[in-house]
Design a protein around this motif. Structure first.
Motif, PDB file in Angstrom:
ATOM      1  N   VAL A 128       0.819  -1.211   0.000  1.00 11.58           N
ATOM      2  CA  VAL A 128       0.000   0.000   0.000  1.00 11.58           C
ATOM      3  C   VAL A 128       0.854   1.264   0.000  1.00 11.58           C
ATOM      4  N   ARG A 129       1.902   1.265   0.799  1.00  7.91           N
ATOM      5  CA  ARG A 129       2.692   2.496   0.951  1.00  7.91           C
ATOM      6  C   ARG A 129       3.407   2.903  -0.340  1.00  7.91           C
ATOM      7  N   PRO A 130       4.161   2.004  -0.972  1.00 12.16           N
ATOM      8  CA  PRO A 130       4.778   2.410  -2.240  1.00 12.16           C
ATOM      9  C   PRO A 130       3.758   2.704  -3.340  1.00 12.16           C
ATOM     10  N   LEU A 131       2.625   2.009  -3.324  1.00 10.05           N
ATOM     11  CA  LEU A 131       1.585   2.328  -4.301  1.00 10.05           C
ATOM     12  C   LEU A 131       1.066   3.745  -4.091  1.00 10.05           C
ATOM     13  N   LEU A 132       0.972   4.176  -2.850  1.00 10.05           N
ATOM     14  CA  LEU A 132       0.583   5.561  -2.568  1.00 10.05           C
ATOM     15  C   LEU A 132       1.624   6.535  -3.101  1.00 10.05           C
ATOM     16  N   THR A 133       2.892   6.174  -2.976  1.00  8.27           N
ATOM     17  CA  THR A 133       3.961   7.024  -3.516  1.00  8.27           C
ATOM     18  C   THR A 133       3.835   7.132  -5.034  1.00  8.27           C
ATOM     19  N   TYR A 134       3.634   6.010  -5.692  1.00  9.90           N
ATOM     20  CA  TYR A 134       3.467   6.003  -7.141  1.00  9.90           C
ATOM     21  C   TYR A 134       2.238   6.820  -7.551  1.00  9.90           C
ATOM     22  N   ALA A 135       1.117   6.601  -6.857  1.00  6.41           N
ATOM     23  CA  ALA A 135      -0.128   7.285  -7.227  1.00  6.41           C
ATOM     24  C   ALA A 135      -0.018   8.790  -7.012  1.00  6.41           C
ATOM     25  N   THR A 136       0.650   9.194  -5.939  1.00  7.06           N
ATOM     26  CA  THR A 136       0.856  10.623  -5.698  1.00  7.06           C
ATOM     27  C   THR A 136       1.714  11.231  -6.797  1.00  7.06           C
ATOM     28  N   ALA A 137       2.773  10.530  -7.177  1.00  8.68           N
ATOM     29  CA  ALA A 137       3.644  11.018  -8.245  1.00  8.68           C
ATOM     30  C   ALA A 137       2.895  11.113  -9.570  1.00  8.68           C
ATOM     31  N   SER A 138       1.876  10.270  -9.751  1.00  9.48           N
ATOM     32  CA  SER A 138       1.104  10.291 -10.989  1.00  9.48           C
ATOM     33  C   SER A 138       0.250  11.550 -11.123  1.00  9.48           C
ATOM     34  N   LEU A 139       0.095  12.307 -10.049  1.00  7.77           N
ATOM     35  CA  LEU A 139      -0.639  13.572 -10.125  1.00  7.77           C
ATOM     36  C   LEU A 139       0.030  14.544 -11.089  1.00  7.77           C
ATOM     37  N   ALA A 140       1.302  14.340 -11.361  1.00  6.94           N
ATOM     38  CA  ALA A 140       2.028  15.218 -12.281  1.00  6.94           C
ATOM     39  C   ALA A 140       1.689  14.930 -13.734  1.00  6.94           C
ATOM     40  N   GLY A 141       0.932  13.857 -13.992  1.00 11.98           N
ATOM     41  CA  GLY A 141       0.553  13.525 -15.357  1.00 11.98           C
ATOM     42  C   GLY A 141       1.657  12.878 -16.152  1.00 11.98           C
ATOM     43  N   LYS A 142       2.671  12.367 -15.472  1.00  9.17           N
ATOM     44  CA  LYS A 142       3.799  11.717 -16.134  1.00  9.17           C
ATOM     45  C   LYS A 142       3.748  10.210 -15.905  1.00  9.17           C
ATOM     46  N   GLU A 143       4.414   9.473 -16.797  1.00  8.76           N
ATOM     47  CA  GLU A 143       4.633   8.059 -16.560  1.00  8.76           C
ATOM     48  C   GLU A 143       5.630   7.912 -15.406  1.00  8.76           C
ATOM     49  N   LEU A 144       5.540   6.805 -14.680  1.00  5.83           N
ATOM     50  CA  LEU A 144       6.417   6.614 -13.520  1.00  5.83           C
ATOM     51  C   LEU A 144       7.886   6.662 -13.911  1.00  5.83           C
ATOM     52  N   ASP A 145       8.210   6.170 -15.103  1.00  2.72           N
ATOM     53  CA  ASP A 145       9.601   6.186 -15.562  1.00  2.72           C
ATOM     54  C   ASP A 145      10.150   7.596 -15.716  1.00  2.72           C
ATOM     55  N   GLN A 146       9.274   8.571 -15.847  1.00  5.63           N
ATOM     56  CA  GLN A 146       9.693   9.940 -16.090  1.00  5.63           C
ATOM     57  C   GLN A 146       9.962  10.716 -14.805  1.00  5.63           C
ATOM     58  N   VAL A 147       9.681  10.104 -13.654  1.00  9.11           N
ATOM     59  CA  VAL A 147       9.886  10.780 -12.366  1.00  9.11           C
ATOM     60  C   VAL A 147      11.197  10.282 -11.767  1.00  9.11           C
ATOM     61  N   ALA A 148      12.200  11.139 -11.752  1.00 14.98           N
ATOM     62  CA  ALA A 148      13.544  10.755 -11.299  1.00 14.98           C
ATOM     63  C   ALA A 148      13.537  10.272  -9.857  1.00 14.98           C
ATOM     64  N   GLY A 149      14.162   9.120  -9.627  1.00 15.68           N
ATOM     65  CA  GLY A 149      14.332   8.605  -8.280  1.00 15.68           C
ATOM     66  C   GLY A 149      13.109   7.953  -7.667  1.00 15.68           C
ATOM     67  N   LEU A 150      12.014   7.856  -8.428  1.00 11.18           N
ATOM     68  CA  LEU A 150      10.760   7.385  -7.845  1.00 11.18           C
ATOM     69  C   LEU A 150      10.817   5.926  -7.410  1.00 11.18           C
ATOM     70  N   ASP A 151      11.356   5.045  -8.259  1.00  7.98           N
ATOM     71  CA  ASP A 151      11.431   3.627  -7.891  1.00  7.98           C
ATOM     72  C   ASP A 151      12.297   3.420  -6.651  1.00  7.98           C
ATOM     73  N   ALA A 152      13.408   4.155  -6.574  1.00  8.26           N
ATOM     74  CA  ALA A 152      14.274   4.038  -5.399  1.00  8.26           C
ATOM     75  C   ALA A 152      13.512   4.419  -4.133  1.00  8.26           C
ATOM     76  N   CYS A 153      12.710   5.475  -4.216  1.00  7.06           N
ATOM     77  CA  CYS A 153      11.922   5.907  -3.058  1.00  7.06           C
ATOM     78  C   CYS A 153      10.879   4.856  -2.675  1.00  7.06           C
ATOM     79  N   ALA A 154      10.220   4.292  -3.680  1.00 11.15           N
ATOM     80  CA  ALA A 154       9.182   3.293  -3.409  1.00 11.15           C
ATOM     81  C   ALA A 154       9.773   2.042  -2.777  1.00 11.15           C
ATOM     82  N   VAL A 155      10.902   1.592  -3.302  1.00  8.96           N
ATOM     83  CA  VAL A 155      11.564   0.412  -2.734  1.00  8.96           C
ATOM     84  C   VAL A 155      12.035   0.717  -1.310  1.00  8.96           C
ATOM     85  N   ALA A 156      12.636   1.874  -1.115  1.00 10.45           N
ATOM     86  CA  ALA A 156      13.112   2.258   0.223  1.00 10.45           C
ATOM     87  C   ALA A 156      11.971   2.264   1.225  1.00 10.45           C
ATOM     88  N   LEU A 157      10.849   2.787   0.820  1.00  9.91           N
ATOM     89  CA  LEU A 157       9.685   2.853   1.703  1.00  9.91           C
ATOM     90  C   LEU A 157       9.203   1.463   2.095  1.00  9.91           C
TER      91      LEU A 157
END
Length: 299
Positions: free
Chosen positions: A51-80
Protein backbone atom coordinates in the motif's frame (compact mmCIF):
# COMPACT_ATOMS: atom_id res chain seq x y z
CA UNK A 1 -7.11 7.72 -15.49
CA UNK A 2 -10.74 6.71 -14.93
CA UNK A 3 -11.89 4.19 -12.31
CA UNK A 4 -12.47 0.69 -13.64
CA UNK A 5 -10.34 -1.87 -15.39
CA UNK A 6 -7.61 0.65 -16.25
CA UNK A 7 -7.16 1.46 -12.56
CA UNK A 8 -6.98 -2.24 -11.69
CA UNK A 9 -4.39 -2.75 -14.40
CA UNK A 10 -2.36 0.18 -13.09
CA UNK A 11 -2.43 -1.23 -9.54
CA UNK A 12 -1.37 -4.67 -10.76
CA UNK A 13 1.41 -3.38 -12.98
CA UNK A 14 2.70 -0.97 -10.36
CA UNK A 15 2.80 -3.75 -7.77
CA UNK A 16 4.72 -5.94 -10.22
CA UNK A 17 7.04 -3.04 -10.97
CA UNK A 18 7.77 -2.62 -7.27
CA UNK A 19 8.25 -6.35 -6.63
CA UNK A 20 10.73 -6.56 -9.50
CA UNK A 21 12.61 -3.50 -8.25
CA UNK A 22 12.82 -4.92 -4.71
CA UNK A 23 14.08 -8.28 -5.99
CA UNK A 24 16.63 -6.59 -8.23
CA UNK A 25 17.93 -4.39 -5.43
CA UNK A 26 18.19 -7.20 -2.86
CA UNK A 27 19.88 -9.53 -5.34
CA UNK A 28 22.43 -6.84 -6.19
CA UNK A 29 23.60 -6.58 -2.58
CA UNK A 30 27.06 -8.02 -1.99
CA UNK A 31 27.60 -9.58 1.41
CA UNK A 32 29.88 -12.19 2.91
CA UNK A 33 27.08 -12.88 5.41
CA UNK A 34 25.14 -15.21 3.14
CA UNK A 35 22.78 -16.30 5.90
CA UNK A 36 21.78 -12.71 6.58
CA UNK A 37 21.24 -12.04 2.89
CA UNK A 38 18.98 -15.10 2.66
CA UNK A 39 16.92 -13.86 5.59
CA UNK A 40 16.68 -10.37 4.06
CA UNK A 41 15.55 -11.90 0.77
CA UNK A 42 12.90 -13.92 2.64
CA UNK A 43 11.55 -10.84 4.42
CA UNK A 44 11.66 -8.41 1.51
CA UNK A 45 10.18 -10.64 -1.18
CA UNK A 46 7.37 -12.18 0.84
CA UNK A 47 4.59 -10.24 -0.85
CA UNK A 48 2.19 -8.00 1.04
CA UNK A 49 -0.30 -5.32 0.06
CA UNK A 50 2.40 -2.80 -0.95
CA UNK A 51 0.00 0.00 0.00
CA UNK A 52 2.69 2.50 0.95
CA UNK A 53 4.78 2.41 -2.24
CA UNK A 54 1.58 2.33 -4.30
CA UNK A 55 0.58 5.56 -2.57
CA UNK A 56 3.96 7.02 -3.52
CA UNK A 57 3.47 6.00 -7.14
CA UNK A 58 -0.13 7.29 -7.23
CA UNK A 59 0.86 10.62 -5.70
CA UNK A 60 3.64 11.02 -8.25
CA UNK A 61 1.10 10.29 -10.99
CA UNK A 62 -0.64 13.57 -10.13
CA UNK A 63 2.03 15.22 -12.28
CA UNK A 64 0.55 13.52 -15.36
CA UNK A 65 3.80 11.72 -16.13
CA UNK A 66 4.63 8.06 -16.56
CA UNK A 67 6.42 6.61 -13.52
CA UNK A 68 9.60 6.19 -15.56
CA UNK A 69 9.69 9.94 -16.09
CA UNK A 70 9.89 10.78 -12.37
CA UNK A 71 13.54 10.76 -11.30
CA UNK A 72 14.33 8.60 -8.28
CA UNK A 73 10.76 7.38 -7.84
CA UNK A 74 11.43 3.63 -7.89
CA UNK A 75 14.27 4.04 -5.40
CA UNK A 76 11.92 5.91 -3.06
CA UNK A 77 9.18 3.29 -3.41
CA UNK A 78 11.56 0.41 -2.73
CA UNK A 79 13.11 2.26 0.22
CA UNK A 80 9.69 2.85 1.70
CA UNK A 81 8.69 -0.80 1.42
CA UNK A 82 12.00 -2.01 2.87
CA UNK A 83 11.53 0.38 5.80
CA UNK A 84 7.98 -0.89 6.32
CA UNK A 85 9.19 -4.50 6.16
CA UNK A 86 11.85 -3.77 8.78
CA UNK A 87 9.12 -2.54 11.12
CA UNK A 88 7.09 -5.72 10.59
CA UNK A 89 10.06 -7.99 11.22
CA UNK A 90 10.81 -6.23 14.50
CA UNK A 91 7.13 -5.98 15.52
CA UNK A 92 6.79 -9.75 15.17
CA UNK A 93 9.65 -10.49 17.59
CA UNK A 94 8.80 -12.17 20.92
CA UNK A 95 9.77 -9.03 22.84
CA UNK A 96 7.23 -6.99 20.84
CA UNK A 97 4.01 -8.48 19.38
CA UNK A 98 5.31 -12.07 19.47
CA UNK A 99 3.74 -13.36 16.25
CA UNK A 100 4.48 -16.57 14.35
CA UNK A 101 2.74 -15.72 11.07
CA UNK A 102 3.18 -12.83 8.62
CA UNK A 103 1.90 -12.57 5.04
CA UNK A 104 0.81 -16.20 5.22
CA UNK A 105 4.29 -17.49 6.09
CA UNK A 106 6.33 -18.04 9.26
CA UNK A 107 7.71 -14.77 10.58
CA UNK A 108 11.43 -14.15 10.09
CA UNK A 109 12.40 -15.15 13.61
CA UNK A 110 10.51 -18.42 13.13
CA UNK A 111 11.90 -19.17 9.67
CA UNK A 112 15.42 -18.29 10.84
CA UNK A 113 16.04 -17.17 14.45
CA UNK A 114 15.61 -14.13 16.68
CA UNK A 115 19.12 -12.78 16.19
CA UNK A 116 18.75 -13.01 12.42
CA UNK A 117 15.38 -11.23 12.56
CA UNK A 118 16.90 -8.40 14.58
CA UNK A 119 19.72 -8.01 12.07
CA UNK A 120 17.33 -8.23 9.11
CA UNK A 121 15.36 -5.31 10.50
CA UNK A 122 18.53 -3.31 11.15
CA UNK A 123 19.80 -3.98 7.63
CA UNK A 124 16.51 -3.20 5.88
CA UNK A 125 16.25 0.13 7.67
CA UNK A 126 19.77 1.21 6.69
CA UNK A 127 19.31 -0.12 3.13
CA UNK A 128 16.30 2.17 2.77
CA UNK A 129 18.34 5.27 3.56
CA UNK A 130 21.20 4.09 1.34
CA UNK A 131 18.79 3.74 -1.57
CA UNK A 132 17.51 7.28 -1.13
CA UNK A 133 21.02 8.70 -0.76
CA UNK A 134 22.13 7.02 -3.99
CA UNK A 135 18.95 7.77 -5.94
CA UNK A 136 18.42 10.16 -8.86
CA UNK A 137 16.64 12.68 -6.63
CA UNK A 138 18.38 16.02 -6.38
CA UNK A 139 20.15 16.86 -3.12
CA UNK A 140 17.32 18.98 -1.72
CA UNK A 141 14.80 16.21 -2.41
CA UNK A 142 17.05 13.62 -0.77
CA UNK A 143 17.19 15.68 2.43
CA UNK A 144 13.40 16.11 2.42
CA UNK A 145 12.72 12.40 1.83
CA UNK A 146 15.25 11.26 4.44
CA UNK A 147 13.80 13.74 6.94
CA UNK A 148 10.27 12.55 6.28
CA UNK A 149 11.13 8.85 6.51
CA UNK A 150 13.29 9.17 9.63
CA UNK A 151 10.61 11.24 11.38
CA UNK A 152 7.97 8.63 10.54
CA UNK A 153 10.12 5.87 12.01
CA UNK A 154 11.27 7.58 15.18
CA UNK A 155 9.80 8.73 18.47
CA UNK A 156 7.36 11.03 16.66
CA UNK A 157 6.24 8.10 14.52
CA UNK A 158 6.32 4.31 14.56
CA UNK A 159 8.70 3.80 17.48
CA UNK A 160 6.76 6.20 19.67
CA UNK A 161 3.45 4.63 18.70
CA UNK A 162 4.74 1.13 19.37
CA UNK A 163 6.02 2.20 22.78
CA UNK A 164 2.57 3.57 23.67
CA UNK A 165 0.99 0.36 22.38
CA UNK A 166 3.20 -1.84 24.56
CA UNK A 167 2.52 0.36 27.58
CA UNK A 168 -1.24 0.24 27.00
CA UNK A 169 -1.78 -3.52 27.30
CA UNK A 170 -4.63 -4.15 29.73
CA UNK A 171 -5.68 -0.49 29.75
CA UNK A 172 -8.74 1.20 28.30
CA UNK A 173 -7.72 4.20 26.22
CA UNK A 174 -10.02 7.03 25.21
CA UNK A 175 -10.76 7.47 21.51
CA UNK A 176 -8.39 10.45 21.34
CA UNK A 177 -5.60 8.43 22.99
CA UNK A 178 -6.20 5.47 20.68
CA UNK A 179 -6.22 7.70 17.61
CA UNK A 180 -3.00 9.40 18.69
CA UNK A 181 -1.25 6.07 19.21
CA UNK A 182 -2.20 4.78 15.77
CA UNK A 183 -1.53 8.05 13.95
CA UNK A 184 2.03 7.43 15.12
CA UNK A 185 2.33 3.65 14.90
CA UNK A 186 0.49 3.08 11.61
CA UNK A 187 -0.42 6.43 10.14
CA UNK A 188 2.97 8.13 10.15
CA UNK A 189 4.50 5.92 7.46
CA UNK A 190 1.39 6.13 5.28
CA UNK A 191 1.59 9.92 5.45
CA UNK A 192 5.27 9.75 4.56
CA UNK A 193 4.44 7.58 1.53
CA UNK A 194 2.29 10.39 0.15
CA UNK A 195 4.81 13.05 1.16
CA UNK A 196 7.58 11.26 -0.72
CA UNK A 197 5.50 11.11 -3.89
CA UNK A 198 4.78 14.82 -3.54
CA UNK A 199 8.47 15.62 -3.04
CA UNK A 200 9.41 13.60 -6.11
CA UNK A 201 7.19 15.73 -8.38
CA UNK A 202 8.00 19.07 -6.70
CA UNK A 203 4.52 19.89 -5.36
CA UNK A 204 4.22 23.14 -3.41
CA UNK A 205 3.49 23.39 0.31
CA UNK A 206 -0.25 24.01 -0.14
CA UNK A 207 -0.60 20.99 -2.42
CA UNK A 208 1.33 18.86 0.06
CA UNK A 209 -0.93 20.08 2.88
CA UNK A 210 -4.09 19.00 1.05
CA UNK A 211 -2.60 15.57 0.40
CA UNK A 212 -1.60 15.24 4.05
CA UNK A 213 -5.27 15.52 5.05
CA UNK A 214 -5.97 12.58 2.74
CA UNK A 215 -3.05 10.53 4.06
CA UNK A 216 -3.84 11.24 7.71
CA UNK A 217 -7.45 10.08 7.36
CA UNK A 218 -6.42 7.03 5.34
CA UNK A 219 -3.70 6.08 7.81
CA UNK A 220 -6.17 5.98 10.67
CA UNK A 221 -8.76 4.16 8.55
CA UNK A 222 -6.13 1.52 7.77
CA UNK A 223 -5.71 0.77 11.48
CA UNK A 224 -9.44 0.77 12.21
CA UNK A 225 -9.97 -1.79 9.45
CA UNK A 226 -7.04 -3.81 10.84
CA UNK A 227 -8.79 -3.93 14.21
CA UNK A 228 -12.08 -4.97 12.59
CA UNK A 229 -10.40 -7.76 10.62
CA UNK A 230 -8.44 -8.97 13.65
CA UNK A 231 -11.72 -9.37 15.52
CA UNK A 232 -13.86 -10.77 12.71
CA UNK A 233 -11.65 -12.79 10.33
CA UNK A 234 -9.53 -15.95 10.50
CA UNK A 235 -5.77 -16.47 10.34
CA UNK A 236 -5.82 -18.09 6.91
CA UNK A 237 -7.62 -15.12 5.37
CA UNK A 238 -5.52 -12.55 7.20
CA UNK A 239 -2.16 -14.20 6.58
CA UNK A 240 -1.34 -13.48 10.22
CA UNK A 241 -2.68 -14.60 13.59
CA UNK A 242 -6.31 -13.53 14.03
CA UNK A 243 -7.74 -12.49 17.40
CA UNK A 244 -4.32 -11.61 18.75
CA UNK A 245 -5.25 -8.17 20.04
CA UNK A 246 -8.11 -9.47 22.16
CA UNK A 247 -5.99 -12.35 23.44
CA UNK A 248 -3.26 -9.88 24.43
CA UNK A 249 -5.82 -7.56 26.06
CA UNK A 250 -4.83 -4.64 23.85
CA UNK A 251 -7.04 -1.59 23.42
CA UNK A 252 -8.51 -1.45 19.90
CA UNK A 253 -11.18 0.48 18.05
CA UNK A 254 -13.35 -2.64 18.23
CA UNK A 255 -12.98 -2.94 22.02
CA UNK A 256 -13.80 0.77 22.29
CA UNK A 257 -16.62 1.08 19.73
CA UNK A 258 -17.77 -2.45 18.98
CA UNK A 259 -17.59 -4.00 15.51
CA UNK A 260 -20.39 -1.95 13.97
CA UNK A 261 -19.08 1.27 15.49
CA UNK A 262 -15.56 0.61 14.23
CA UNK A 263 -16.85 -0.18 10.74
CA UNK A 264 -18.79 3.08 10.69
CA UNK A 265 -15.75 5.03 11.89
CA UNK A 266 -13.68 3.49 9.06
CA UNK A 267 -16.39 4.53 6.60
CA UNK A 268 -16.32 8.11 7.93
CA UNK A 269 -12.53 8.29 7.66
CA UNK A 270 -12.69 6.89 4.13
CA UNK A 271 -15.13 9.61 3.16
CA UNK A 272 -12.94 12.26 4.77
CA UNK A 273 -10.00 11.01 2.74
CA UNK A 274 -12.00 11.08 -0.49
CA UNK A 275 -13.41 14.54 0.18
CA UNK A 276 -9.92 15.96 0.66
CA UNK A 277 -9.03 14.96 -2.91
CA UNK A 278 -11.79 17.01 -4.57
CA UNK A 279 -9.37 19.78 -5.64
CA UNK A 280 -7.44 17.27 -7.77
CA UNK A 281 -10.42 16.14 -9.84
CA UNK A 282 -9.97 13.00 -11.91
CA UNK A 283 -6.19 13.24 -11.53
CA UNK A 284 -6.55 11.70 -8.04
CA UNK A 285 -8.51 8.62 -9.16
CA UNK A 286 -5.55 6.35 -8.41
CA UNK A 287 -5.36 7.66 -4.85
CA UNK A 288 -9.12 7.13 -4.52
CA UNK A 289 -8.74 3.56 -5.77
CA UNK A 290 -6.04 2.81 -3.21
CA UNK A 291 -8.14 4.32 -0.42
CA UNK A 292 -11.04 2.07 -1.36
CA UNK A 293 -8.69 -0.91 -1.55
CA UNK A 294 -7.47 -0.15 1.99
CA UNK A 295 -10.92 0.21 3.53
CA UNK A 296 -12.58 -2.70 1.70
CA UNK A 297 -9.76 -5.23 2.04
CA UNK A 298 -10.11 -8.66 3.62
CA UNK A 299 -6.55 -9.01 4.95
Amino acid sequence: MKPGDSTSVWLQRSTERLDQAILRYVDEQVSVASGLKSAIHYAATGGGKRVRPLLTYATASLAGKELDQVAGLDACAVALELFHTYSLVHDDLPCMDNDDLRRGRPTVHKAFDEASALLVGDALQTMAFQLIAQSALNDAQKVQVITSLSTAGGMAGMAGGQAIDLASVGKQLTQNELEQMHRLKTGALLRTAVQIGAIAIHLNDQEKKSLDVFASALGLAFQVVDDVLDASSDSQTLGKTAGKDAAANKPTFVSLMGLDGAREFARQLHQEALDSLSIWGDNADLLRAIASKVVNREN
